[in-house]
Design a protein around this motif. Structure first.
Motif, PDB file in Angstrom:
ATOM      1  N   ILE A   8      -4.966  25.122  16.823  1.00  0.00           N
ATOM      2  CA  ILE A   8      -4.067  26.094  16.213  1.00  0.00           C
ATOM      3  C   ILE A   8      -4.856  26.798  15.110  1.00  0.00           C
ATOM      4  CG2 ILE A   8      -1.891  26.498  15.019  1.00  0.00           C
ATOM      5  CD1 ILE A   8      -0.890  23.871  16.197  1.00  0.00           C
ATOM      6  N   PRO A   9      -5.484  27.912  15.444  1.00  0.00           N
ATOM      7  CA  PRO A   9      -6.295  28.583  14.425  1.00  0.00           C
ATOM      8  C   PRO A   9      -5.428  29.185  13.330  1.00  0.00           C
ATOM      9  CG  PRO A   9      -6.127  29.944  16.379  1.00  0.00           C
ATOM     10  CD  PRO A   9      -5.460  28.632  16.704  1.00  0.00           C
ATOM     11  N   LYS A  10      -5.934  29.156  12.123  1.00  0.00           N
ATOM     12  CA  LYS A  10      -5.231  29.773  10.999  1.00  0.00           C
ATOM     13  C   LYS A  10      -5.770  31.199  10.839  1.00  0.00           C
ATOM     14  CE  LYS A  10      -4.339  29.552   6.119  1.00  0.00           C
ATOM     15  NZ  LYS A  10      -4.719  28.986   4.842  1.00  0.00           N
ATOM     16  N   PRO A  11      -4.951  32.173  11.161  1.00  0.00           N
ATOM     17  CA  PRO A  11      -5.432  33.544  11.016  1.00  0.00           C
ATOM     18  C   PRO A  11      -5.637  33.903   9.546  1.00  0.00           C
ATOM     19  CG  PRO A  11      -3.133  33.514  11.718  1.00  0.00           C
ATOM     20  CD  PRO A  11      -3.604  32.091  11.673  1.00  0.00           C
ATOM     21  N   ASN A  12      -6.632  34.699   9.283  1.00  0.00           N
ATOM     22  CA  ASN A  12      -6.929  35.118   7.921  1.00  0.00           C
ATOM     23  C   ASN A  12      -5.851  36.012   7.332  1.00  0.00           C
ATOM     24  OD1 ASN A  12      -9.323  33.736   7.983  1.00  0.00           O
ATOM     25  ND2 ASN A  12     -10.484  35.488   8.716  1.00  0.00           N
ATOM     26  N   ASN A  13      -5.042  36.602   8.177  1.00  0.00           N
ATOM     27  CA  ASN A  13      -4.044  37.553   7.699  1.00  0.00           C
ATOM     28  C   ASN A  13      -2.635  36.962   7.694  1.00  0.00           C
ATOM     29  OD1 ASN A  13      -4.044  37.403  10.436  1.00  0.00           O
ATOM     30  ND2 ASN A  13      -4.144  39.578  10.809  1.00  0.00           N
ATOM     31  N   ARG A  14      -2.535  35.643   7.545  1.00  0.00           N
ATOM     32  CA  ARG A  14      -1.230  34.998   7.457  1.00  0.00           C
ATOM     33  C   ARG A  14      -0.934  34.669   6.000  1.00  0.00           C
ATOM     34  NH1 ARG A  14      -0.482  29.264   9.826  1.00  0.00           N
ATOM     35  NH2 ARG A  14      -1.085  28.739   7.726  1.00  0.00           N
ATOM     36  N   ILE A  15       0.305  34.918   5.601  1.00  0.00           N
ATOM     37  CA  ILE A  15       0.757  34.623   4.243  1.00  0.00           C
ATOM     38  C   ILE A  15       1.929  33.655   4.351  1.00  0.00           C
ATOM     39  CG2 ILE A  15       1.817  35.593   2.167  1.00  0.00           C
ATOM     40  CD1 ILE A  15       0.549  38.295   2.986  1.00  0.00           C
ATOM     41  N   VAL A  16       1.920  32.613   3.536  1.00  0.00           N
ATOM     42  CA  VAL A  16       3.054  31.700   3.452  1.00  0.00           C
ATOM     43  C   VAL A  16       3.776  32.033   2.151  1.00  0.00           C
ATOM     44  CG1 VAL A  16       3.799  29.304   3.287  1.00  0.00           C
ATOM     45  CG2 VAL A  16       1.863  29.919   4.758  1.00  0.00           C
ATOM     46  N   MET A  17       5.005  32.556   2.275  1.00  0.00           N
ATOM     47  CA  MET A  17       5.792  32.978   1.117  1.00  0.00           C
ATOM     48  C   MET A  17       6.934  32.004   0.892  1.00  0.00           C
ATOM     49  SD  MET A  17       6.281  35.133  -1.329  1.00  0.00           S
ATOM     50  CE  MET A  17       5.321  36.557  -0.961  1.00  0.00           C
ATOM     51  N   ILE A  18       7.096  31.601  -0.368  1.00  0.00           N
ATOM     52  CA  ILE A  18       8.189  30.715  -0.761  1.00  0.00           C
ATOM     53  C   ILE A  18       9.134  31.543  -1.627  1.00  0.00           C
ATOM     54  CG2 ILE A  18       8.792  28.522  -1.841  1.00  0.00           C
ATOM     55  CD1 ILE A  18       5.660  27.962  -1.624  1.00  0.00           C
ATOM     56  N   VAL A  50      15.884  27.482  -1.382  1.00  0.00           N
ATOM     57  CA  VAL A  50      14.447  27.738  -1.310  1.00  0.00           C
ATOM     58  C   VAL A  50      14.060  27.788   0.162  1.00  0.00           C
ATOM     59  CG1 VAL A  50      12.148  26.944  -1.951  1.00  0.00           C
ATOM     60  CG2 VAL A  50      14.085  26.505  -3.475  1.00  0.00           C
ATOM     61  N   VAL A  51      13.433  28.884   0.561  1.00  0.00           N
ATOM     62  CA  VAL A  51      13.002  29.032   1.945  1.00  0.00           C
ATOM     63  C   VAL A  51      11.513  29.357   1.991  1.00  0.00           C
ATOM     64  CG1 VAL A  51      15.268  29.747   2.802  1.00  0.00           C
ATOM     65  CG2 VAL A  51      13.633  31.481   2.067  1.00  0.00           C
ATOM     66  N   VAL A  52      10.870  28.906   3.071  1.00  0.00           N
ATOM     67  CA  VAL A  52       9.458  29.181   3.308  1.00  0.00           C
ATOM     68  C   VAL A  52       9.363  30.022   4.571  1.00  0.00           C
ATOM     69  CG1 VAL A  52       7.204  28.157   3.789  1.00  0.00           C
ATOM     70  CG2 VAL A  52       8.798  26.990   2.258  1.00  0.00           C
ATOM     71  N   THR A  53       8.584  31.106   4.491  1.00  0.00           N
ATOM     72  CA  THR A  53       8.426  32.011   5.622  1.00  0.00           C
ATOM     73  C   THR A  53       6.953  32.323   5.824  1.00  0.00           C
ATOM     74  OG1 THR A  53      10.517  33.053   5.001  1.00  0.00           O
ATOM     75  CG2 THR A  53       9.200  34.194   6.618  1.00  0.00           C
ATOM     76  N   PRO A  64       7.586  39.119   9.264  1.00  0.00           N
ATOM     77  CA  PRO A  64       7.755  37.664   9.346  1.00  0.00           C
ATOM     78  C   PRO A  64       7.371  37.126  10.719  1.00  0.00           C
ATOM     79  CG  PRO A  64       9.883  38.761   9.369  1.00  0.00           C
ATOM     80  CD  PRO A  64       8.848  39.819   9.144  1.00  0.00           C
ATOM     81  N   ILE A  65       6.871  35.900  10.721  1.00  0.00           N
ATOM     82  CA  ILE A  65       6.553  35.185  11.957  1.00  0.00           C
ATOM     83  C   ILE A  65       7.559  34.050  12.059  1.00  0.00           C
ATOM     84  CG2 ILE A  65       4.813  33.837  13.178  1.00  0.00           C
ATOM     85  CD1 ILE A  65       2.713  35.148  11.337  1.00  0.00           C
ATOM     86  N   GLY A  66       8.479  34.135  12.980  1.00  0.00           N
ATOM     87  CA  GLY A  66       9.483  33.087  13.135  1.00  0.00           C
ATOM     88  C   GLY A  66      10.579  33.180  12.095  1.00  0.00           C
ATOM     89  N   GLU A  67      11.364  32.131  12.029  1.00  0.00           N
ATOM     90  CA  GLU A  67      12.498  32.071  11.104  1.00  0.00           C
ATOM     91  C   GLU A  67      12.102  31.357   9.817  1.00  0.00           C
ATOM     92  OE1 GLU A  67      15.639  33.326  11.614  1.00  0.00           O
ATOM     93  OE2 GLU A  67      14.741  34.273  13.375  1.00  0.00           O
TER      94      GLU A  67
END
Length: 87
Positions: A8-18, A50-53, A64-67
């Protein structure tokens, strides 16, 4: 473990927002830093969620990627456990 292959590669352009949401699911605060979110939430946690996206971002836009994943109970339990700790 150097022979383990990541599938499962981690793309460089992914952001995890809380984000901290109010009672009407409007965003009150957001950050990529869990510590910033917890510090902000600890001042007034009543009625908040609190949600993580995951977000895909390029040079011009983000989507957004997913819910979103609701982590409110985990965060509030951590806050409560931290308050009971002697420092």
């Amino acid at each position: 473990m150097s022979n383990v292959v990541s599938w499962i590669p981690k793309p460089n352009n992914r952001i995890v927002m809380i984000e901290v949401l109010d009672e009407n699911d409007r965003s009150e605060f957001g950050s990529e830093s869990a510590n910033e979110v917890i510090a902000w939430l600890s001042r007034n946690p009543l009625g908040k969620r609190v949600v993580v996206t995951n977000w895909f971002a390029d040079d011009e836009d983000a989507s957004p990627i997913g819910e979103p994943v609701d982590v409110t109970s985990i965060v509030l339990a951590s806050l409560a456990a931290g308050r009971g700790r002697s420092e």
